[in-house]
Design an enzyme around this catalytic site. Structure first.
Site, PDB file in Angstrom:
ATOM      1  N   GLY A 255      93.600  43.038  38.410  1.00 61.59           N
ATOM      2  CA  GLY A 255      94.558  43.969  38.990  1.00 61.59           C
ATOM      3  C   GLY A 255      95.572  44.477  37.989  1.00 61.59           C
ATOM      4  O   GLY A 255      96.741  44.678  38.319  1.00 61.59           O
ATOM      5  N   ALA A 256      95.121  44.742  36.766  1.00 61.29           N
ATOM      6  CA  ALA A 256      96.052  45.072  35.674  1.00 61.29           C
ATOM      7  C   ALA A 256      96.319  46.560  35.540  1.00 61.29           C
ATOM      8  O   ALA A 256      96.955  46.980  34.584  1.00 61.29           O
ATOM      9  CB  ALA A 256      95.502  44.527  34.358  1.00 61.29           C
ATOM     10  N   ASN A 257      95.869  47.368  36.495  1.00 63.34           N
ATOM     11  CA  ASN A 257      96.079  48.809  36.366  1.00 63.34           C
ATOM     12  C   ASN A 257      97.432  49.266  36.898  1.00 63.34           C
ATOM     13  O   ASN A 257      97.840  50.407  36.670  1.00 63.34           O
ATOM     14  CB  ASN A 257      94.968  49.576  37.090  1.00 63.34           C
ATOM     15  CG  ASN A 257      94.901  49.245  38.565  1.00 63.34           C
ATOM     16  OD1 ASN A 257      94.361  48.200  38.914  1.00 63.34           O
ATOM     17  ND2 ASN A 257      95.433  50.106  39.418  1.00 63.34           N
TER      18      ASN A 257
ATOM     19  N   GLY B  68     101.592  47.819  38.698  1.00 64.04           N
ATOM     20  CA  GLY B  68     102.485  46.778  39.177  1.00 64.04           C
ATOM     21  C   GLY B  68     102.632  45.596  38.244  1.00 64.04           C
ATOM     22  O   GLY B  68     102.738  45.737  37.015  1.00 64.04           O
ATOM     23  N   ILE B  69     102.638  44.393  38.820  1.00 64.72           N
ATOM     24  CA  ILE B  69     102.845  43.163  38.068  1.00 64.72           C
ATOM     25  C   ILE B  69     101.763  42.975  37.015  1.00 64.72           C
ATOM     26  O   ILE B  69     102.032  42.590  35.868  1.00 64.72           O
ATOM     27  CB  ILE B  69     102.866  41.942  39.015  1.00 64.72           C
ATOM     28  CG1 ILE B  69     103.965  42.096  40.085  1.00 64.72           C
ATOM     29  CG2 ILE B  69     103.049  40.651  38.229  1.00 64.72           C
ATOM     30  CD1 ILE B  69     105.356  42.228  39.532  1.00 64.72           C
ATOM     31  N   GLY B  70     100.513  43.265  37.367  1.00 64.84           N
ATOM     32  CA  GLY B  70      99.422  43.093  36.415  1.00 64.84           C
ATOM     33  C   GLY B  70      99.560  43.994  35.212  1.00 64.84           C
ATOM     34  O   GLY B  70      99.330  43.575  34.065  1.00 64.84           O
TER      35      GLY B  70
ATOM     36  N   SER C  44     102.928  33.844  46.135  1.00 59.38           N
ATOM     37  CA  SER C  44     103.995  34.653  46.727  1.00 59.38           C
ATOM     38  C   SER C  44     104.931  33.738  47.497  1.00 59.38           C
ATOM     39  O   SER C  44     104.519  32.688  48.007  1.00 59.38           O
ATOM     40  CB  SER C  44     103.397  35.691  47.684  1.00 59.38           C
ATOM     41  OG  SER C  44     104.392  36.269  48.513  1.00 59.38           O
TER      42      SER C  44
ATOM     43  N   TYR D 126      97.999  36.728  55.294  1.00 64.11           N
ATOM     44  CA  TYR D 126      98.462  36.895  53.916  1.00 64.11           C
ATOM     45  C   TYR D 126      99.117  35.604  53.422  1.00 64.11           C
ATOM     46  O   TYR D 126      98.835  35.135  52.308  1.00 64.11           O
ATOM     47  CB  TYR D 126      99.451  38.053  53.820  1.00 64.11           C
ATOM     48  CG  TYR D 126     100.065  38.201  52.441  1.00 64.11           C
ATOM     49  CD1 TYR D 126      99.313  38.702  51.384  1.00 64.11           C
ATOM     50  CD2 TYR D 126     101.383  37.831  52.201  1.00 64.11           C
ATOM     51  CE1 TYR D 126      99.860  38.841  50.111  1.00 64.11           C
ATOM     52  CE2 TYR D 126     101.942  37.954  50.925  1.00 64.11           C
ATOM     53  CZ  TYR D 126     101.175  38.457  49.892  1.00 64.11           C
ATOM     54  OH  TYR D 126     101.722  38.572  48.633  1.00 64.11           O
TER      55      TYR D 126
END
Length: 313
Positions: free
Chosen positions: A26-28, A30-32, A155, A182
């Site tokens: 998920g590095a595209n 936000g946090i990633g 989280s 979640y």
């Protein structure tokens, strides 16, 4: 237990990462993305494991424009598909002979009921089972040293939803509650980390967890857009006091991944009010997350559901 560490740890405190490779899911955005960019500035080679390769390529271009010498590869990874996870793991093996950091960051948040391609409830299947399978398939690559890390992003929401029901992860016997689902997926991230640390050799690598606090990301904004008008209005009033930038939210992840003083099985988050904002520190997770019997049961069930057995190290 939480330990006293320097109060203002920032990206400038990241040790030299030259010669090291990080895989970040998920590095595209936000946090990633912020995690990847900070590691690139310290010399790490990056593998961006993302669901949308075009977005991954744009993220890689942004990173290399910001850190010109960065070595960045993009790998397609859909955590909602075991077939995709296996293909991504094969591509990582073909790309490099070792990885020093595996950062399990990607996830979905507060989605309506849905299932992954393999029929698992969407949030649990993506956030926990997907990363469980990916870790197992890549665990032969990190060197046996405490500088090697498997960092899984949980989280503060792991406290929401009450006790996790391992007998009904698909919500077949009760009305679906996306908030609880979640929370359970994020609780599973923590239990996975703690059990993984017990199974790893004493000389490393380390399994560490982190959470970003209240980070103002695309995912959090999307989740809030699905809330009621009253909830959205209330959140808008307190938003400036609870949320921080994605770059600040990435600091607990970066500290968990790179700080030499971090120990296996720790959990890192912001030090501010309700762990919502601030510089990173070692924090405490919920009592349920430390239940060793529940961790072992979750591990066995995860191996059964994914068909991934972790290698002996």
């Amino acid at each position: 237990m939480p330990r006293p560490l320097p109060a203002r740890w920032t990206a400038r405190d990241i040790p030299d990462q030259r010669g090291r490779t990080a895989v970040i899911t998920g590095a595209n955005a936000g946090i990633g993305f912020e995690t990847a960019k900070a590691l690139a500035h310290r010399g790490a080679s990056l593998i961006l494991a993302v669901r949308d390769p075009e977005k991954g390529k744009r993220a890689a271009a942004a990173i290399t424009s910001d850190a010109e010498a960065a070595d960045v590869h993009v790998v397609h990874l859909d955590l909602g598909s075991l077939r995709s996870i296996r293909a991504a793991a094969e591509e990582v093996h073909a790309t490099c002979s070792r990885i020093d950091l595996l950062i399990n960051n990607a996830g979905v948040m507060y989605t309506p009921y849905g299932t992954t391609q393999d029929g698992f409830e969407l949030q649990f299947g993506t956030n926990h089972l997907g990363h469980f399978a990916l870790t197992g398939l890549l665990l032969d690559l990190p060197p046996a040293t405490p500088a090697s890390r498997v960092v899984t992003v949980s989280s503060a929401g792991h406290r929401v939803g009450g006790p996790i029901d391992l007998a009904d992860l698909e919500w077949r016997t009760r009305p679906y509650n996306r908030n609880a689902a979640y929370g359970h997926s994020k609780l599973a991230n923590l239990m996975f980390t703690y059990e993984l640390q017990r199974r790893l050799p004493a000389d490393g690598p380390l399994a560490v967890a982190a959470h970003p606090g209240g980070a103002d990301t695309t995912g959090s904004r999307s989740a809030m857009s699905q809330a009621s008008a009253v909830t959205r209005a209330a959140f808008a009033a307190v938003r400036p006091f609870l949320l921080q930038s994605p770059a600040m939210g990435a600091l607990p992840v970066l500290r968990a991944a790179t700080d030499p003083d971090v120990r296996g099985g720790e959990y890192h988050g912001p030090r501010g009010f309700q762990q919502s904002r601030g510089y990173p520190r070692s924090v405490r997770s919920s009592a349920q997350s430390y239940d060793a019997s529940l961790q072992r049961r979750l591990w066995a069930l995860s191996e059964e559901l994914t068909g991934v057995a972790f290698p002996s190290r």
